[in-house]
Write an enzyme that holds these catalytic residues in place. Sequence first.
Site, PDB file in Angstrom:
ATOM      1  CD  GLU A 147     -32.981 -10.195  13.792  1.00  0.00           C
ATOM      2  OE1 GLU A 147     -32.679  -9.174  13.133  1.00  0.00           O
ATOM      3  OE2 GLU A 147     -33.668 -11.109  13.328  1.00  0.00           O
ATOM      4  CE  LYS A 149     -29.984   0.482  13.019  1.00  0.00           C
ATOM      5  NZ  LYS A 149     -28.857   0.723  12.093  1.00  0.00           N
TER       6      LYS A 149
END
Length: 381
Positions: A147, A149
């Site tokens: 993912e 940040k």
Amino acid sequence: MRDPDAIRLLNWKKPTERDTTSGDFPTVLFDVVSKRSSIIEGTLSVDELNGLLDELSQNMGKQEIQSKVLQRVYNRTTPEEQRWIVRIILKDLKRVAWELWDQSYRLNAEDKAVQLFHAFAPMLCKRPTKKIEDSVREMGGSEFIIEEKLDGERMQIHKRGNEYFYCSRKGKDYTYLYGKHIGSGSLTPFIDEAFDPRINSIILDGEMLVWDPVSERNLPFGTLKTAALDKSKKEHNPRPCFKVFDLLYLNGQSLLHRSTSFRKKNMRNCLKEITGRIEFAVEYRGKTAKDVRERMDEVMAQRGEGLVIKHPLSKYILNGRNMDWIKVKPEYMDNMGETVDVLVVAGNYGSGKRGGGVSTLVCAVMDDRLLADDDNDEEPK
């Protein structure tokens, strides 16, 4: 306002040669109040304190009413009691005041799980201690989740029927900003239709960002409060946007013990995206360090912060960090960081365990584009 004690309270983070308590507001308050208070024995019961805390939370933004409530606390408690009451207010330790004062009371399994409309400390990411190849190896060789940040404020959304509750990572209630019901706030009226009608109750974990519909991009974190307070409701104005990356509770059941993959799959079945209001955090799948580096290249090109790597079988640990969730920034990786000459122009005093000194530095860099333009200017003929 020239009173030394008032100045000290206003500048509670600022360290001095004589003051070793700076950076911890409850302790600074205790030192100030202990010189002024004549209360030797407090007369405020736990039940009465509970009622006063309710009054404070019900009158968010109404300073005059809150001041009167705090005056009642001051008149009936010792300086030591006031120190702990302030900790309750700042850290949401209501549970301590309501129930855990009785040493015979013990939390059951349900009390240790997430509960609707009760703030909790979320799971955090661990920083890699070795090379990114080692971190990937610790994932066990299986496919993992990548993912981006996000540069926002960690936030949890609780929903039960038409009622909402917003809370930050540190337990601060932001419901007054984003909306307790469909008809109030800067976000709730725009996201209620995103939820599947079969959902009775839900808790989501994510990041609150600022979306600019004009440039169609996220704005810096520092603009979040301004966007949340904007009551003009103009379509072209920046607005809060919640990026969801985890589902922790659904229709009366805690999902902490379920895997990250399970939670994410169900999360996407619970709601639909509304662009610029509520969206899923972008995620990818990877197996190697090369996959991570390629994604990092993309993030850096877009001036992003970094990545988060998550093991698909990881459980959600409240207020915990382990190698199942790892945050990766460019400076953690070989040959991906940049060296920049900066000038330190200011600093911010720390608080809590970082109290008593400067915690962060504010630095400036030279904009050499102006110099470049000057170099290209031709001499007048």
